[in-house]
Motif scaffolding. Structure first.
Motif, PDB file in Angstrom:
ATOM      1  N   THR A 178      13.546  10.559 -72.128  1.00 55.32           N
ATOM      2  CA  THR A 178      14.781  10.512 -72.901  1.00 55.32           C
ATOM      3  C   THR A 178      15.858   9.734 -72.164  1.00 55.32           C
ATOM      4  OG1 THR A 178      14.236  12.683 -73.832  1.00 55.32           O
ATOM      5  CG2 THR A 178      16.498  11.906 -74.094  1.00 55.32           C
ATOM      6  N   ALA A 179      15.955   9.937 -70.849  1.00 55.62           N
ATOM      7  CA  ALA A 179      16.952   9.206 -70.064  1.00 55.62           C
ATOM      8  C   ALA A 179      16.673   7.708 -70.070  1.00 55.62           C
ATOM      9  CB  ALA A 179      16.981   9.738 -68.633  1.00 55.62           C
ATOM     10  N   ALA A 188      23.014  11.301 -69.294  1.00 54.04           N
ATOM     11  CA  ALA A 188      21.556  11.264 -69.160  1.00 54.04           C
ATOM     12  C   ALA A 188      21.136  11.214 -67.697  1.00 54.04           C
ATOM     13  CB  ALA A 188      21.003  10.051 -69.914  1.00 54.04           C
ATOM     14  N   HIS A 247      22.773  14.844 -65.968  1.00 57.06           N
ATOM     15  CA  HIS A 247      22.263  16.111 -66.507  1.00 57.06           C
ATOM     16  C   HIS A 247      20.742  16.145 -66.568  1.00 57.06           C
ATOM     17  CE1 HIS A 247      22.602  19.883 -68.696  1.00 57.06           C
ATOM     18  NE2 HIS A 247      21.759  19.422 -69.611  1.00 57.06           N
ATOM     19  N   ASP A 248      20.143  15.067 -67.091  1.00 58.61           N
ATOM     20  CA  ASP A 248      18.688  15.073 -67.251  1.00 58.61           C
ATOM     21  C   ASP A 248      17.962  14.735 -65.952  1.00 58.61           C
ATOM     22  OD1 ASP A 248      18.730  15.760 -69.961  1.00 58.61           O
ATOM     23  OD2 ASP A 248      19.065  13.699 -70.561  1.00 58.61           O
ATOM     24  N   ARG A 307      12.426  14.750 -70.175  1.00 61.86           N
ATOM     25  CA  ARG A 307      13.791  14.378 -69.794  1.00 61.86           C
ATOM     26  C   ARG A 307      13.838  12.964 -69.195  1.00 61.86           C
ATOM     27  NH1 ARG A 307      17.626  18.247 -70.126  1.00 61.86           N
ATOM     28  NH2 ARG A 307      16.934  20.410 -70.407  1.00 61.86           N
ATOM     29  N   THR A 351      22.961  16.806 -73.722  1.00 64.53           N
ATOM     30  CA  THR A 351      22.372  15.487 -73.963  1.00 64.53           C
ATOM     31  C   THR A 351      21.222  15.633 -74.955  1.00 64.53           C
ATOM     32  OG1 THR A 351      20.746  15.667 -72.177  1.00 64.53           O
ATOM     33  CG2 THR A 351      22.913  14.777 -71.593  1.00 64.53           C
ATOM     34  N   GLY A 361      18.309  14.981 -74.176  1.00 63.99           N
ATOM     35  CA  GLY A 361      17.239  15.572 -73.387  1.00 63.99           C
ATOM     36  C   GLY A 361      17.160  17.075 -73.562  1.00 63.99           C
ATOM     37  N   ASP A 362      18.320  17.740 -73.719  1.00 58.97           N
ATOM     38  CA  ASP A 362      18.316  19.182 -73.969  1.00 58.97           C
ATOM     39  C   ASP A 362      17.675  19.494 -75.318  1.00 58.97           C
ATOM     40  OD1 ASP A 362      19.569  19.744 -71.589  1.00 58.97           O
ATOM     41  OD2 ASP A 362      21.585  19.743 -72.440  1.00 58.97           O
ATOM     42  N   HIS A 388      18.032  18.362 -63.840  1.00 53.68           N
ATOM     43  CA  HIS A 388      16.802  18.987 -64.314  1.00 53.68           C
ATOM     44  C   HIS A 388      15.523  18.365 -63.755  1.00 53.68           C
ATOM     45  CE1 HIS A 388      18.541  21.796 -67.208  1.00 53.68           C
ATOM     46  NE2 HIS A 388      19.445  20.866 -67.454  1.00 53.68           N
TER      47      HIS A 388
END
Length: 471
Positions: free
Chosen positions: A72-73, A317, A320-321, A69, A54, A56-57, A325
């Protein structure tokens, strides 16, 4: 794959209708769609080298931690969900028109059925299923565009001059049709010029930085392949934009801009009305039916593929984010993340379906402008700073994302596209203190400025903490 993502339902239906109604100005809209790939080409090499699952990475490489993160999401969902609502709303209108039916109930039923199909495709098919749909959709869409273009050029004896002259007459404004200024003719002259410039910037920078578009570069095996993919996409999208312009001229010539606007103020019905007219004039009934079926299949596959890609970007998002994370702090398995992504896809899909049903019948062009404004005002400055400025800090990233988002949304809700205008989302409300319909001329520079100021403030704070700890 990238070509399929770029050729959205808004490009297929909206650009054709815009060319039919606004002529010269709409040609620049089609050109800006192509120019946005130039922006993506500039970002392809550094973005692929830092690409992750994503965005975010990508940002976490420079600004690790949950805060980046989460921001970003939030921005990803703010850009994706309104865009999903617009795509589903347009799909409802288009499907009802193809079935020869009308009315809000029919359109809402079509939204639910198509949305449920998309949810099933993304939940059970995942990325692989979406890629297959994108490839099929690109082939069918280009075939439909070439077929319609061949039929309409045959109707005008393969003379583009005759086609453009007839389009000017059908527009109802032959003197202004091929001159600039028709798209924002209702604005005062300075505001209309600024709106037109802002619209061009929004499309060029916003489309290239939409999350589901930027993520496609991460699927390339290396940076060279990513750049080569973008160059191939430029050729395909350029050919399609050319056919779109011709189809728009033909819609104005054979249907007339007033009739298209009466059927749909956004002009999205122009392509379908043109196809019906060309099919009725075909040499045999079978050929006309095949043309209608081909265009209907292309529109349906386009909607299905684009909605699926956007849904996956939003679900990524979340899963994963946010889940992996932030909530689990990286302590999870691949199977759990896949399960979270499926649940997120279902949740985003259901939310988008509900919103699309709720706003059906409204002028949802505001939501398209909002999505592109968020992408251009938040993601573009953050990507440029993250990829090219070594002094960019975590504070600068947060200020860019949250500040750009607040500025874009606040100004968009204070403009004439949201209220105080007969074509606004809420025409009876009067919150329109901001005079422009496009906000990126203000929100994007503000986001760049906030990112710079935030980075300076972040470095000073880090220096003060370091000096305090040594003392």
């Amino acid at each position: 794959m990238l070509s399929g993502v770029y050729l959205s339902a808004a490009t297929v239906l909206g650009t054709t209708g815009s060319v039919a109604v606004f002529g010269y100005d709409a040609l620049f809209i089609a050109l800006c769609t192509l120019l946005s790939l130039g922006v993506l080409l500039l970002l392809a090499l550094p973005l692929r080298e830092r690409a992750g699952y994503t965005l975010g990475d990508t940002f976490a490489l420079r600004s690790p931690g949950p805060g980046a993160r989460i921001a970003t999401a939030v921005v990803t969902l703010s850009a994706c969900v309104p865009y999903l609502v617009v795509q589903l709303s347009g799909a409802g209108v288009t499907t009802a028109a193809l079935l020869g039916l009308s009315g809000p109930g029919v359109e809402q039923t079509a939204i639910i059925m198509i949305g449920a199909l998309v949810v099933c495709a993304t939940v059970f098919g995942g990325m692989r299923g979406t890629i297959v749909i994108q490839v099929i959709k690109t082939v069918v869409l280009l075939g439909a565009a070439l077929a319609v273009t061949a039929v309409l050029l045959h109707r005008f004896q393969w003379s583009t001059d005759s086609l453009i002259d007839a389009a000017g007459q059908g527009s109802g404004r032959p003197a202004e049709y091929m001159r600039p200024g028709l798209r924002f003719a209702g604005s005062t002259k300075p505001e209309g010029t600024l709106d037109f410039v802002g619209l061009m910037i929004t499309i060029v920078l916003g489309v290239a930085c939409l999350p589901h578009v930027a993520m496609q570069l991460g699927t390339a095996p290396d940076a060279a392949t990513a750049r080569r993919t973008v160059r191939h996409t430029i050729t395909i999208v350029g050919a399609f934009c050319l056919t779109t312009a011709l189809m728009g001229f033909a819609a104005a010539a054979l249907i007339g801009a007033p009739a298209i606007m009466a059927a749909d103020p956004g002009g999205n019905s122009g392509l379908l009305m043109l196809t019906g007219e060309l099919a009725g004039g075909s040499s045999t009934h079978t050929n006309g039916a095949l043309l209608v079926v081909l265009v209907a299949s292309a529109v349906f596959l386009t909607t299905l593929a684009v909605v699926g890609s956007i849904t996956l970007a939003a679900a990524g998002a979340i899963a994963h984010d946010l889940y992996t994370h932030v909530l689990r702090r990286g302590r999870t398995t691949e199977g759990r993340e896949v399960a979270a992504a499926r649940l997120a896809s279902a949740g985003v899909g259901v939310l988008s379906i509900a919103l699309a049903v709720w706003v059906q019948g409204w002028n949802v062009l505001f939501l398209t402008a909002l999505s592109l404004a968020v992408a251009a005002s938040c993601l573009l400055p953050a990507l440029v700073y993250s990829l090219f400025w070594s002094g960019y800090t975590r504070t600068g990233l947060l200020w860019t994302l949250y500040g750009g988002l607040g500025c874009a949304v606040g100004l968009q809700m204070s403009g004439p596209v949201f209220s105080g205008n007969p074509l606004a989302l809420f025409p009876d409300w009067h919150l329109d203190w901001f005079p422009l319909q496009t906000v990126v001329l203000v929100s994007m520079p503000a986001a760049f400025l906030l990112g710079w100021l935030g980075s300076i403030a972040g470095r000073r704070r880090a220096q003060e903490v370091s000096e305090h700890s040594r003392a």
